[in-house]
Design a protein around this motif. Structure first.
Motif, PDB file in Angstrom:
ATOM      1  N   ALA A  51      -3.350  -3.628  -3.583  1.00 31.86           N
ATOM      2  CA  ALA A  51      -3.332  -2.478  -2.677  1.00 31.86           C
ATOM      3  C   ALA A  51      -4.695  -1.793  -2.615  1.00 31.86           C
ATOM      4  O   ALA A  51      -5.168  -1.435  -1.540  1.00 31.86           O
ATOM      5  CB  ALA A  51      -2.260  -1.485  -3.121  1.00 31.86           C
ATOM      6  N   GLN A  52      -5.340  -1.617  -3.775  1.00 38.83           N
ATOM      7  CA  GLN A  52      -6.635  -0.939  -3.816  1.00 38.83           C
ATOM      8  C   GLN A  52      -7.714  -1.718  -3.076  1.00 38.83           C
ATOM      9  O   GLN A  52      -8.586  -1.136  -2.440  1.00 38.83           O
ATOM     10  CB  GLN A  52      -7.076  -0.721  -5.266  1.00 38.83           C
ATOM     11  N   MET A  53      -7.650  -3.036  -3.157  1.00 38.59           N
ATOM     12  CA  MET A  53      -8.689  -3.864  -2.547  1.00 38.59           C
ATOM     13  C   MET A  53      -8.321  -4.294  -1.120  1.00 38.59           C
ATOM     14  O   MET A  53      -9.063  -5.040  -0.500  1.00 38.59           O
ATOM     15  CB  MET A  53      -8.962  -5.087  -3.422  1.00 38.59           C
ATOM     16  N   LEU A  54      -7.178  -3.824  -0.620  1.00 37.69           N
ATOM     17  CA  LEU A  54      -6.726  -4.123   0.744  1.00 37.69           C
ATOM     18  C   LEU A  54      -6.614  -5.622   0.997  1.00 37.69           C
ATOM     19  O   LEU A  54      -7.005  -6.131   2.034  1.00 37.69           O
ATOM     20  CB  LEU A  54      -7.658  -3.474   1.769  1.00 37.69           C
ATOM     21  N   ASN A 113      16.815  -1.672  -6.351  1.00 33.80           N
ATOM     22  CA  ASN A 113      16.369  -0.976  -5.149  1.00 33.80           C
ATOM     23  C   ASN A 113      15.093  -0.168  -5.376  1.00 33.80           C
ATOM     24  O   ASN A 113      14.423   0.217  -4.423  1.00 33.80           O
ATOM     25  CB  ASN A 113      17.468  -0.059  -4.614  1.00 33.80           C
ATOM     26  N   ASP A 114      14.771   0.095  -6.654  1.00 37.97           N
ATOM     27  CA  ASP A 114      13.546   0.832  -6.974  1.00 37.97           C
ATOM     28  C   ASP A 114      12.347  -0.098  -6.867  1.00 37.97           C
ATOM     29  O   ASP A 114      12.390  -1.237  -7.332  1.00 37.97           O
ATOM     30  CB  ASP A 114      13.613   1.421  -8.387  1.00 37.97           C
ATOM     31  N   LEU A 115      11.283   0.393  -6.265  1.00 36.26           N
ATOM     32  CA  LEU A 115      10.073  -0.393  -6.062  1.00 36.26           C
ATOM     33  C   LEU A 115       8.982   0.139  -6.983  1.00 36.26           C
ATOM     34  O   LEU A 115       8.413   1.208  -6.732  1.00 36.26           O
ATOM     35  CB  LEU A 115       9.639  -0.330  -4.596  1.00 36.26           C
ATOM     36  N   VAL A 116       8.725  -0.621  -8.056  1.00 34.76           N
ATOM     37  CA  VAL A 116       7.745  -0.218  -9.062  1.00 34.76           C
ATOM     38  C   VAL A 116       6.593  -1.208  -9.011  1.00 34.76           C
ATOM     39  O   VAL A 116       6.768  -2.405  -9.276  1.00 34.76           O
ATOM     40  CB  VAL A 116       8.379  -0.193 -10.476  1.00 34.76           C
ATOM     41  N   ILE A 117       5.417  -0.714  -8.696  1.00 43.89           N
ATOM     42  CA  ILE A 117       4.255  -1.580  -8.509  1.00 43.89           C
ATOM     43  C   ILE A 117       3.681  -2.027  -9.858  1.00 43.89           C
ATOM     44  O   ILE A 117       3.665  -1.265 -10.818  1.00 43.89           O
ATOM     45  CB  ILE A 117       3.190  -0.865  -7.640  1.00 43.89           C
ATOM     46  N   SER A 118       3.236  -3.266  -9.911  1.00 41.97           N
ATOM     47  CA  SER A 118       2.625  -3.821 -11.122  1.00 41.97           C
ATOM     48  C   SER A 118       1.115  -3.617 -11.080  1.00 41.97           C
ATOM     49  O   SER A 118       0.555  -3.173 -10.063  1.00 41.97           O
ATOM     50  CB  SER A 118       2.916  -5.325 -11.208  1.00 41.97           C
ATOM     51  N   HIS A 119       0.452  -3.984 -12.164  1.00 34.28           N
ATOM     52  CA  HIS A 119      -1.015  -3.915 -12.201  1.00 34.28           C
ATOM     53  C   HIS A 119      -1.606  -4.796 -11.104  1.00 34.28           C
ATOM     54  O   HIS A 119      -2.524  -4.386 -10.393  1.00 34.28           O
ATOM     55  CB  HIS A 119      -1.516  -4.343 -13.587  1.00 34.28           C
ATOM     56  N   ARG A 120      -1.075  -5.996 -10.964  1.00 30.67           N
ATOM     57  CA  ARG A 120      -1.538  -6.914  -9.920  1.00 30.67           C
ATOM     58  C   ARG A 120      -1.341  -6.297  -8.535  1.00 30.67           C
ATOM     59  O   ARG A 120      -2.197  -6.382  -7.667  1.00 30.67           O
ATOM     60  CB  ARG A 120      -0.791  -8.242 -10.015  1.00 30.67           C
ATOM     61  N   GLY A 121      -0.192  -5.679  -8.319  1.00 26.03           N
ATOM     62  CA  GLY A 121       0.086  -5.027  -7.041  1.00 26.03           C
ATOM     63  C   GLY A 121      -0.873  -3.889  -6.760  1.00 26.03           C
ATOM     64  O   GLY A 121      -1.307  -3.692  -5.620  1.00 26.03           O
ATOM     65  N   ARG A 123       0.829  -1.209   0.000  1.00 25.72           N
ATOM     66  CA  ARG A 123       0.000   0.000   0.000  1.00 25.72           C
ATOM     67  C   ARG A 123       0.865   1.261   0.000  1.00 25.72           C
ATOM     68  O   ARG A 123       0.533   2.246  -0.658  1.00 25.72           O
ATOM     69  CB  ARG A 123      -0.951  -0.015   1.191  1.00 25.72           C
ATOM     70  N   ALA A 124       1.974   1.227   0.743  1.00 26.86           N
ATOM     71  CA  ALA A 124       2.874   2.384   0.773  1.00 26.86           C
ATOM     72  C   ALA A 124       3.512   2.607  -0.602  1.00 26.86           C
ATOM     73  O   ALA A 124       3.680   3.750  -1.036  1.00 26.86           O
ATOM     74  CB  ALA A 124       3.947   2.190   1.841  1.00 26.86           C
ATOM     75  N   ILE A 125       3.843   1.525  -1.296  1.00 24.37           N
ATOM     76  CA  ILE A 125       4.399   1.648  -2.650  1.00 24.37           C
ATOM     77  C   ILE A 125       3.329   2.200  -3.584  1.00 24.37           C
ATOM     78  O   ILE A 125       3.590   3.111  -4.381  1.00 24.37           O
ATOM     79  CB  ILE A 125       4.939   0.295  -3.145  1.00 24.37           C
ATOM     80  N   TYR A 126       2.116   1.674  -3.480  1.00 26.06           N
ATOM     81  CA  TYR A 126       1.010   2.142  -4.320  1.00 26.06           C
ATOM     82  C   TYR A 126       0.748   3.639  -4.113  1.00 26.06           C
ATOM     83  O   TYR A 126       0.537   4.382  -5.070  1.00 26.06           O
ATOM     84  CB  TYR A 126      -0.251   1.325  -4.011  1.00 26.06           C
ATOM     85  N   LYS A 127       0.791   4.083  -2.871  1.00 28.02           N
ATOM     86  CA  LYS A 127       0.535   5.491  -2.547  1.00 28.02           C
ATOM     87  C   LYS A 127       1.769   6.367  -2.793  1.00 28.02           C
ATOM     88  O   LYS A 127       1.744   7.564  -2.527  1.00 28.02           O
ATOM     89  CB  LYS A 127       0.112   5.633  -1.083  1.00 28.02           C
TER      90      LYS A 127
END
Length: 185
Positions: A114-117, A102-110, A45-49
């Motif tokens: 995150a959106q659905m908790l 080291n970079d954290l790039v969220i995928s569509h699945r991620g 969630r922190a990566i998503y936000k």
């Protein structure tokens, strides 16, 4: 922190006096972030936000948590934890492989997770189980139940004698086959 403000909402029901006494007596607070599945959920969630964009930012953030203190983390253990979490999130398809690891790039699945908790490991296990379920030639209701129920978050350590007695022998006999065919291992 040695002091601070807490807002404690107590339900006004039959248990009001019980909860009031708990608050007045005080109780030890234990961080849920001692459990990895909780950390995974917070991290995705922190990566998503976009609050955490690198492994180092996660380490900095986590070092200020109650869990860091209560579970005796140090810089090395925190780094090892961050590395493990991010490797697994990549393996589960929640993070993309970036040029800089080291970079954290969220995928569509991620993002969906995150959106659905949804806790990331459970989400990955549901996806895996459903893929196996839909690949079966003649899936049964039991196959579906196992695909839905066999995720780490739903596992229990025991079945009571009463619960065991309610499980039919045919289901008990077919568990191994169903597990092999349609359940995440």
């Amino acid at each position: 922190d040695t002091e601070g403000d807490v807002f404690y909402l107590i339900p006004r029901d039959n248990d009001f006096e019980y909860h009031k006494e708990r608050v007045l007596k005080g109780e030890r607070i234990l961080s849920y972030m001692g459990r990895k599945e909780i950390i995974y959920a917070h991290l995705i969630r922190a990566i998503y936000k976009e609050r955490v964009k690198t492994i180092q930012e996660f380490e900095d953030w986590f070092s200020y948590s109650l869990a860091y203190i209560q579970f005796d983390y140090n810089a090395q253990r925190c780094h090892d934890l961050a590395t493990e979490l991010c490797e697994n999130l990549r393996k589960w398809g929640m993070l993309l492989n970036a040029k800089d690891p080291n970079d954290l790039v969220i995928s569509h699945r991620g993002k969906i997770c995150a959106q659905m908790l949804i806790e990331p490991l459970s989400f990955f296990q549901y996806i895996t189980n459903m893929n196996k379920y839909f690949s079966l030639e003649n899936p049964t209701d039991l196959d579906l139940a196992r695909a839905l129920g066999m995720v780490d978050a739903l596992k229990t350590d025991y079945v009571t004698y009463g619960e065991d007695a309610k499980i039919s022998q045919s289901i008990k006999n077919s568990v191994a086959e169903c597990y092999r065919k349609s359940v995440h291992t």
